[in-house]
Design a protein around this motif. Structure first.
Motif, mmCIF file in Angstrom:
data_model
loop_
_atom_site.group_PDB
_atom_site.id
_atom_site.type_symbol
_atom_site.label_atom_id
_atom_site.label_comp_id
_atom_site.label_asym_id
_atom_site.label_seq_id
_atom_site.Cartn_x
_atom_site.Cartn_y
_atom_site.Cartn_z
ATOM 1 N N GLY A 6 11.453 13.646 5.732
ATOM 2 C CA GLY A 6 12.056 13.397 4.424
ATOM 3 C C GLY A 6 12.871 12.121 4.400
ATOM 4 N N LEU A 7 13.606 11.872 5.478
ATOM 5 C CA LEU A 7 14.411 10.655 5.549
ATOM 6 C C LEU A 7 13.533 9.411 5.581
ATOM 7 N N THR A 8 12.436 9.498 6.320
ATOM 8 C CA THR A 8 11.520 8.356 6.384
ATOM 9 C C THR A 8 10.982 8.022 4.994
ATOM 10 N N THR A 9 10.556 9.029 4.267
ATOM 11 C CA THR A 9 10.046 8.823 2.908
ATOM 12 C C THR A 9 11.111 8.211 2.013
ATOM 13 N N LEU A 10 12.319 8.743 2.103
ATOM 14 C CA LEU A 10 13.415 8.242 1.270
ATOM 15 C C LEU A 10 13.753 6.795 1.593
ATOM 16 N N LEU A 11 13.859 6.485 2.875
ATOM 17 C CA LEU A 11 14.260 5.139 3.269
ATOM 18 C C LEU A 11 13.203 4.097 2.915
ATOM 19 N N LEU A 12 11.936 4.514 2.919
ATOM 20 C CA LEU A 12 10.867 3.575 2.570
ATOM 21 C C LEU A 12 10.725 3.400 1.062
ATOM 22 N N ALA A 13 11.116 4.415 0.297
ATOM 23 C CA ALA A 13 10.851 4.395 -1.146
ATOM 24 C C ALA A 13 12.009 3.880 -1.983
ATOM 25 N N VAL A 14 13.241 4.054 -1.509
ATOM 26 C CA VAL A 14 14.411 3.746 -2.340
ATOM 27 C C VAL A 14 15.178 2.576 -1.752
ATOM 28 N N PRO A 15 15.229 1.439 -2.437
ATOM 29 C CA PRO A 15 16.011 0.299 -1.957
ATOM 30 C C PRO A 15 17.493 0.667 -1.868
ATOM 31 N N GLY A 16 18.120 0.289 -0.796
ATOM 32 C CA GLY A 16 19.546 0.569 -0.628
ATOM 33 C C GLY A 16 19.854 1.960 -0.116
ATOM 34 N N ALA A 17 18.821 2.794 0.066
ATOM 35 C CA ALA A 17 19.060 4.168 0.514
ATOM 36 C C ALA A 17 19.605 4.199 1.937
ATOM 37 N N PHE A 18 19.165 3.255 2.769
ATOM 38 C CA PHE A 18 19.606 3.248 4.156
ATOM 39 C C PHE A 18 21.121 3.069 4.255
ATOM 40 N N ALA A 19 21.648 2.094 3.512
ATOM 41 C CA ALA A 19 23.092 1.849 3.545
ATOM 42 C C ALA A 19 23.862 3.040 2.996
ATOM 43 N N ALA A 20 23.398 3.572 1.866
ATOM 44 C CA ALA A 20 24.090 4.702 1.252
ATOM 45 C C ALA A 20 24.086 5.916 2.173
ATOM 46 N N LEU A 21 22.962 6.149 2.837
ATOM 47 C CA LEU A 21 22.848 7.304 3.706
ATOM 48 C C LEU A 21 23.741 7.177 4.927
ATOM 49 N N ARG A 22 23.865 5.975 5.439
ATOM 50 C CA ARG A 22 24.747 5.768 6.594
ATOM 51 C C ARG A 22 26.189 6.088 6.234
ATOM 52 N N TYR A 23 26.659 5.601 5.077
ATOM 53 C CA TYR A 23 28.041 5.861 4.682
ATOM 54 C C TYR A 23 28.262 7.340 4.377
ATOM 55 N N ALA A 24 27.312 7.951 3.681
ATOM 56 C CA ALA A 24 27.440 9.373 3.375
ATOM 57 C C ALA A 24 27.427 10.199 4.664
ATOM 58 N N GLY A 25 26.558 9.829 5.587
ATOM 59 C CA GLY A 25 26.486 10.544 6.847
ATOM 60 C C GLY A 25 27.750 10.384 7.678
ATOM 61 N N PHE A 67 23.318 18.083 9.315
ATOM 62 C CA PHE A 67 23.682 17.298 10.482
ATOM 63 C C PHE A 67 22.596 16.282 10.821
ATOM 64 N N ALA A 68 21.338 16.724 10.744
ATOM 65 C CA ALA A 68 20.229 15.820 11.046
ATOM 66 C C ALA A 68 20.211 14.650 10.069
ATOM 67 N N ALA A 69 20.430 14.951 8.791
ATOM 68 C CA ALA A 69 20.416 13.892 7.777
ATOM 69 C C ALA A 69 21.571 12.926 7.965
ATOM 70 N N ALA A 70 22.691 13.416 8.478
ATOM 71 C CA ALA A 70 23.856 12.554 8.680
ATOM 72 C C ALA A 70 23.782 11.783 9.989
ATOM 73 N N PHE A 71 23.199 12.397 11.010
ATOM 74 C CA PHE A 71 23.289 11.856 12.367
ATOM 75 C C PHE A 71 22.133 10.942 12.733
ATOM 76 N N LEU A 72 20.903 11.368 12.459
ATOM 77 C CA LEU A 72 19.743 10.602 12.913
ATOM 78 C C LEU A 72 19.695 9.174 12.376
ATOM 79 N N PRO A 73 19.983 8.942 11.067
ATOM 80 C CA PRO A 73 19.856 7.570 10.555
ATOM 81 C C PRO A 73 20.804 6.571 11.203
#
Length: 209
Positions: A60-79, A131-137
């Motif tokens: 799910g994270l792979t799909t999100l990070l590839l499809a949504v611009p800026g998702a990587f940065a947002a996910l890192r801060y949220a995580g 935890f996986a969504a917060a930690f792995l990225p």
């Protein structure tokens, strides 16, 4: 991924997986009840659940990070914020003794039943996917292909987790005596909390690529 990033991930997972949670305590009690050889089925069930959740989260994270611009940065801060939150909760937890349990299964239960019991314990933890969504990225290089990196992280996590299962199963009787003490529980909680908060604060200070 870079070798130093992988080593950082393995070190973090080693510390975090080693703290007693539902899976570790389940493996330990099954080892006490049924012996090391039969408890392997319970370990396999717990590990299958963990890998399933991590793999689903990574997909799910792979799909999100590839499809949504800026998702990587947002996910890192949220995580990172979520890791700090987990750390604060661990520090504030009451120092009740860990329940190593007497177990509900009869010794004549099959290995399939032990596997199902372990899988049920592992899959019923809703915090694992968070935890996986917060930690792995935090360990993903956005400039490189993401699926292979997630695969390495999931397999590495599984290997470390399996190693701790074996340690808890082998040392079950001596560990059980210590883990029922509130002071030991407080120490584990605060160690875990410190690790979470340290990772969260460090990651919040890092500007994503």
């Amino acid at each position: 991924m870079a070798l130093h990033t992988w080593w950082l991930f393995v070190g973090a997972v080693f510390l975090l997986s080693g703290t007693p949670g539902p899976n570790m305590l389940h493996v330990m009690t099954r080892s006490l009840q049924f012996g090391l050889r039969r408890s392997v089925a319970a370990m396999a069930g717990c590990l299958a659940a963990v890998v399933s959740v991590l793999a689903a989260s990574a997909a799910g994270l792979t799909t999100l990070l590839l499809a949504v611009p800026g998702a990587f940065a947002a996910l890192r801060y949220a995580g990172a914020a979520y890791l700090v939150y987990l750390g604060i909760r661990a520090w504030r937890a009451e120092a009740a003794p860990l329940d190593v349990g007497a177990g509900e299964l009869a010794p004549r239960w099959s290995r399939a039943a032990l596997f199902r019991g372990g899988f049920a314990i592992g899959i019923s933890n809703p915090k694992l996917i968070l935890f996986a969504a917060a930690f792995l990225p935090q360990f993903i290089d956005p400039a490189r292909a993401k699926p292979p990196q997630f695969l390495v992280l999931v397999l590495s996590f599984a290997a470390v987790e399996a190693g701790w299962y074996a340690a808890y199963a082998l040392g079950g009787r001596s560990l059980a005596r210590h883990l029922t003490r509130p002071a030991i529980r407080r120490g584990f909680d605060r160690l875990t909390g410190t690790i979470f908060i340290g990772f969260g604060l460090a990651l919040l200070s890092v500007k994503p690529a």
